[in-house]
Design an enzyme around this catalytic site. Structure first.
Site, PDB file in Angstrom:
ATOM      1  N   TYR A 118      -0.606   2.065  -2.899  1.00 16.83           N
ATOM      2  CA  TYR A 118       0.070   1.738  -1.648  1.00 16.83           C
ATOM      3  C   TYR A 118      -0.833   1.081  -0.615  1.00 16.83           C
ATOM      4  CZ  TYR A 118       3.276   5.050  -3.736  1.00 16.83           C
ATOM      5  OH  TYR A 118       4.094   5.699  -4.613  1.00 16.83           O
ATOM      6  N   ASP A 119      -2.095   0.813  -0.966  1.00 15.12           N
ATOM      7  CA  ASP A 119      -3.039   0.197  -0.037  1.00 15.12           C
ATOM      8  C   ASP A 119      -3.263   1.084   1.185  1.00 15.12           C
ATOM      9  OD1 ASP A 119      -4.760  -1.588   1.138  1.00 15.12           O
ATOM     10  OD2 ASP A 119      -3.204  -2.914   1.869  1.00 15.12           O
ATOM     11  N   VAL A 120      -3.462   2.392   0.946  1.00 15.11           N
ATOM     12  CA  VAL A 120      -3.712   3.345   2.023  1.00 15.11           C
ATOM     13  C   VAL A 120      -5.213   3.449   2.243  1.00 15.11           C
ATOM     14  CG1 VAL A 120      -3.515   5.771   2.706  1.00 15.11           C
ATOM     15  CG2 VAL A 120      -1.652   4.658   1.499  1.00 15.11           C
TER      16      VAL A 120
END
Length: 70
Positions: free
Chosen positions: A49-51
Site C-alpha cells: 500500500y506504499d505506507v
C-alpha cells in the site's frame, strides 16, 4: 531512540518474491549507547500500500487495564 522507516521498492511484493521486507514500513527502537535494536513494530508487513512509518511518534504514559504503562 526511535526511528521511522519507509516502504520497500518496488511496492508490488511479487518481484520481491513475497518476502516480508522486514523492518520496512516500521518504527525501530535502538539502545543509544550500543546501537542495538531493542524492538520494532512493522505497520504493514509485505507492504503493498506504499505506507511509510516516518510520521511523528508520540510517547505517553497511559493507563491500560487500570495499570500505568509507558
Amino acid at each position: 531512540m526511535y526511528w521511522g522507516v519507509g516502504n520497500a521498492e518496488p511496492y508490488d511484493p511479487r518481484p520481491r518474491e513475497a518476502l516480508d521486507s522486514l523492518y520496512t514500513s516500521s518504527v525501530l527502537a535502538f539502545r543509544p549507547k550500543t546501537g542495538e535494536l531493542a524492538c520494532y513494530y512493522q505497520f504493514t508487513p509485505n507492504d503493498v500500500y506504499d505506507v511509510d512509518g516516518t510520521d511523528e511518534f508520540v510517547l505517553a504514559d497511559v493507563r491500560v487495564g487500570g495499570q500505568p504503562a509507558k
